[in-house]
Design a protein around this motif. Structure first.
Motif, PDB file in Angstrom:
ATOM      1  N   ILE A 193       0.839  -1.201   0.000  1.00 17.03           N
ATOM      2  CA  ILE A 193       0.000   0.000   0.000  1.00 17.03           C
ATOM      3  C   ILE A 193       0.873   1.250   0.000  1.00 17.03           C
ATOM      4  O   ILE A 193       0.632   2.199  -0.748  1.00 17.03           O
ATOM      5  N   ARG A 194       1.912   1.244   0.843  1.00 14.43           N
ATOM      6  CA  ARG A 194       2.819   2.401   0.876  1.00 14.43           C
ATOM      7  C   ARG A 194       3.527   2.571  -0.474  1.00 14.43           C
ATOM      8  O   ARG A 194       3.703   3.695  -0.953  1.00 14.43           O
ATOM      9  N   GLN A 195       3.920   1.448  -1.085  1.00 14.56           N
ATOM     10  CA  GLN A 195       4.544   1.532  -2.408  1.00 14.56           C
ATOM     11  C   GLN A 195       3.577   2.093  -3.444  1.00 14.56           C
ATOM     12  O   GLN A 195       3.962   2.895  -4.304  1.00 14.56           O
ATOM     13  N   ASN A 196       2.317   1.661  -3.378  1.00 19.13           N
ATOM     14  CA  ASN A 196       1.315   2.163  -4.326  1.00 19.13           C
ATOM     15  C   ASN A 196       1.106   3.665  -4.177  1.00 19.13           C
ATOM     16  O   ASN A 196       0.961   4.391  -5.166  1.00 19.13           O
ATOM     17  N   PHE A 197       1.062   4.136  -2.933  1.00 19.33           N
ATOM     18  CA  PHE A 197       0.942   5.578  -2.709  1.00 19.33           C
ATOM     19  C   PHE A 197       2.138   6.306  -3.319  1.00 19.33           C
ATOM     20  O   PHE A 197       1.984   7.352  -3.961  1.00 19.33           O
ATOM     21  N   ALA A 198       3.324   5.759  -3.105  1.00 16.63           N
ATOM     22  CA  ALA A 198       4.527   6.392  -3.642  1.00 16.63           C
ATOM     23  C   ALA A 198       4.483   6.431  -5.166  1.00 16.63           C
ATOM     24  O   ALA A 198       4.837   7.449  -5.791  1.00 16.63           O
ATOM     25  N   LEU A 199       4.032   5.332  -5.785  1.00 17.96           N
ATOM     26  CA  LEU A 199       3.939   5.286  -7.248  1.00 17.96           C
ATOM     27  C   LEU A 199       2.929   6.301  -7.769  1.00 17.96           C
ATOM     28  O   LEU A 199       3.176   6.987  -8.768  1.00 17.96           O
TER      29      LEU A 199
END
Length: 775
Positions: A695-701
């Motif tokens: 989820i954190r990676q998706n937000f960053a992307l």
């Protein structure tokens, strides 16, 4: 993401809504009690498709008097309405909410309608995608001639042919977006389909203007390709959600449509699932699944209980045994007495938990919703400022319009909207594959934060099914007598004694009048006045006698004199040692919090290598201990199973219970694991932590995409076509990143690997031994 919000409902508005409630009775029947004077009704809302829809409905519906809360599940297109009151009063309130949803532009109906047959949404998307793709390829072929140098009349002819192809195709293929945008605008709000609609239609309008003004450039190919990529992203989103919730559909399909009901006179009639009521007798033939929870009334057979216990071996069932909904009858013909309605059954509870996995409002989900809620006004303002900025700079309104259209398209927050729910539904599916049910996404987020674990003893670290150890040392007549008295109690030790005494032939058992004394045991009196007691030593014997406090024992006495002492043992639950070792490897200390006596708790703690434990803990003391840990800054996961654990399960940061737990315990827990092994705890922790990282990676992307793409669009470096490709690509990247959670299948090996590593590196004999016992 709504541009405007309705005000609080006035009394006159509510009266007007409630004056036209043709479905109040039906809604009242469809709702179910959830305690505290509240009823919940689940409705299908096909028009829900983005964060704006969720935010609007969850904000406006609770403003209706009597609606406690509303929770929208985006994947299943369902809304759970919780209303105060009972019966028709609750039905009227829910009907008022239905009318309010209709006023906001959202139709709804009860589950089971025709709209749920097949997947009409996917069919419409695929047809639209095919039309857009076919038309765009033909228009591109025509554009090749223009790009190759066609001029004047020839160029105008190719543009006109392209317009004739593109016009009907854009109208047909884009209706998915136009319908949603019109519904939003006509009700005074905006959603992400409004700027998409503006972008597609403006690009086509500019191309038509260029065609009739003999301009050199037209963008019919860009409009169609833009629509093709937008539809591709929407179709991918829809297919991903359907695939992620396939476990829910497969689970729901385990419930038959109805059953053969045996009447009082022996008649047999088919009744639909919704018509089956507690107390009805159900005929269950070999090969059929149990429609509702029940108890075997007649017959003997083998049943597949893998849905409940995760084990593939058949279970022999006979009169008096409980059979949950969804279990499969393998052999024999059975008569089942229904104990619950279909909507309250064990299977319905599991389906409900699976469907709720995405609807919880975790911190990340609330963050995404807040970001999406400001999308519409910000993106329209940004596009407008871009348009006027280019007009002021270049004076070319056509270029300014195209750049503004690109901004409208490229800022679509699809990637942000997918960042959380995609991961949550995939994580819920991964948990289900490992035999773990989760109530909502917020539970997974809280589990990922856990740094301390508290376990109940009986029924959690142990199997909760004691067995008689010294049957061979007891006379058959005494064992038969004890078993006969024990049949009148539901206490686990009484059940174990009754089971041990089955099939033992004994002569001249006395006639007994039996009563149970809470917390003490059973007392049986013969017609001659002789008193038999079965229970703890202090209750059964006339003189005090110390028992073996390391185990559990029950004494049988006659007139205060000991006849026999039955000693029991409860085996360690499978995977208990492995689970504790795996948790410790992740920096999570474990503690035992039990209501049992000191000696058994100490022995178990020693076997499992747990240094912190507390015995004889009452429910209030368990809650107090959890509060003390919270005051120390700990985020505790509580694992328990009994009625006395329910307050602690609710008080913990996150909680987990086995499927064998009491109903109250299962309802209080955030996770329920169906398999026997306690390794479900570290497996759930591992999946939740990985979901949190994704989820954190998706937000960053999503943030990185906007930081790069939006300035490029504003500066004029991205055409509408490039904007569409970029927007769709960002969604694809987020989805593929989320799918990494599904592609990895090593969760169930985590705990075992942890034990093997600890045994090899540290030589921990205690943990290794307890893991071996558990296995």
């Amino acid at each position: 993401m709504s541009c405007c919000a309705a005000g609080t409902e006035s009394a006159s508005e509510l009266d007007a809504l409630r004056s036209a409630l043709p479905v109040a009775d039906e809604l009242a029947l469809a709702s179910r009690s959830i305690g505290d004077g509240l009823r919940q009704c689940d409705l299908i809302v096909p028009g829900v498709h983005c964060g704006a829809c969720i935010a609007l409905l969850e904000k406006e519906l609770p403003k209706i008097e009597g609606i406690e809360r509303a929770r929208v599940n985006l994947s299943t297109r369902r809304i759970a309405l919780v209303a105060e009151g009972e019966g028709i009063a609750a039905g009227n309130t829910i009907a008022a909410a239905v009318q309010k949803m209709h006023a906001l532009g959202y139709s709804s109906h009860l589950p089971g309608g025709e709209d749920e047959k097949g997947d009409p949404v996917l069919r419409e998307l695929l047809r639209s995608l095919a039309v857009a793709g076919f038309a765009s390829m033909n228009v591109m072929l025509l554009s090749v001639s223009v790009w190759s140098g066609a001029e004047d009349a020839t160029r105008d002819m190719f543009h006109l042919i392209s317009a004739l192809i593109a016009g009907p195709a854009i109208l047909y293929a884009g209706r998915v977006f136009y319908r949603s945008a019109w519904q939003a605008v006509s009700h005074g709000r905006a959603n992400m389909d409004v700027p998409i609609t503006l972008g597609v239609l403006l690009a086509y309008a500019i191309s038509m203007f260029e065609t009739f003004s003999h301009g050199e450039h037209a963008y019919f190919d860009a409009s169609l390709t833009l629509l093709f990529f937008l539809l591709g992203g929407r179709t991918l989103d829809h297919m991903m959600r359907e695939r992620a919730r396939s476990a829910v559909r497969n689970l729901a399909n385990l419930s038959p449509r109805g059953a053969i009901i045996v009447g009082e006179n022996g008649s047999r009639d088919f009744m639909s699932l919704d018509e089956i009521r507690p107390g009805m007798k159900i005929a269950l033939a070999a090969g059929e699944r149990t429609p509702v929870d029940g108890i075997v009334a007649e017959g003997v057979g083998d049943m597949d209980f893998s849905l409940v216990n995760g084990e593939g071996d058949p279970v022999r069932v006979e009169a008096g045994m409980e059979v949950p909904a969804g279990t499969l009858n393998l052999t024999g013909s059975l008569i089942i007495s229904a104990t619950r309605a279909a909507r309250d059954s064990f299977l319905a509870e599991m389906v409900s938990m699976m469907e709720a996995a995405e609807s919880g409002r975790a911190g990340y989900r609330r963050l995404a919703d807040r970001a999406s809620s400001i999308y519409a006004p910000v993106v329209h303002l940004l596009a407008l400022l871009t348009f006027f900025g280019w007009i002021a700079t270049t004076g070319d309104w056509r270029q300014a319009t195209l750049i503004a259209v690109s901004v409208l398209i490229i800022t679509c927050p699809c990637a942000l909207g997918l960042a959380v729910p995609v991961v949550q539904v995939i994580a819920a599916g991964r948990l289900f594959e490992n035999g773990i049910m989760v109530k909502d996404g917020s539970a997974m987020e809280r589990l990922a934060e856990a740094d301390y674990a508290v376990f109940d003893k009986t029924g959690t670290l142990t199997r909760g099914r004691p067995v008689l150890l010294n049957a061979a040392d007891i006379a058959h007549c005494d064992l038969a007598l004890g078993a006969r008295i024990a049949q009148h109690s539901l206490h686990p030790l009484s059940k174990a004694l009754a089971a041990a005494g089955q099939g033992i032939a004994a002569v001249s058992l006395p006639s007994l009048s039996i009563r149970e004394i809470a917390g003490e045991g059973l007392e049986a009196v013969t017609p001659e006045g002789r008193v038999y007691r079965l229970g703890r030593a202090g209750f059964a014997l006339s003189i005090d006698r110390d028992g073996d406090d390391a185990g559990s024992e029950v004494v049988l006495s006659r007139d205060g004199d000991e006849i026999a002492t039955f000693r029991f043992s409860d085996s360690i639950r499978a995977g208990a040692g492995a689970a504790l070792a795996s948790l410790e490897d992740r920096g999570i200390r474990a503690e035992i919090l039990s209501g049992d006596r000191e000696r058994p708790v100490a022995v178990l703690a020693g076997q499992l290598g747990v240094t912190n434990w507390l015995s004889r803990a009452r429910p209030a003391e368990k809650v107090a201990r959890l509060e003390a840990l919270r005051a120390e800054g700990r985020k505790v996961i509580m694992v328990g199973d009994g009625l006395n654990d329910a307050p602690a399960l609710s008080a913990a940061h996150v909680s987990m219970a086995p499927a064998s737990a009491a109903d109250v315990g299962r309802q209080a827990a955030d996770f329920v694991f169906l398999h026997e092994s306690l390794e479900a705890v570290p497996v759930a922790l591992s999946i939740s932590r990985r979901a949190n990282r994704l989820i954190r990676q998706n937000f960053a992307l999503a943030i990185l995409y906007n930081l790069i793409a939006v300035p490029l669009a504003i500066l004029g470096h991205a055409s509408p076509l490039v904007a569409a490709v970029a927007m769709s690509s960002s969604s694809v990247i987020v989805v593929l990143n989320s799918m990494r959670l599904k592609w990895r299948h090593s969760d169930t090996k985590l705990a075992v690997d942890a034990v093997e590593r600890r045994t090899r590196d540290a030589g921990s004999a205690t943990i290794a031994g307890s893991a071996g016992v558990a296995a």
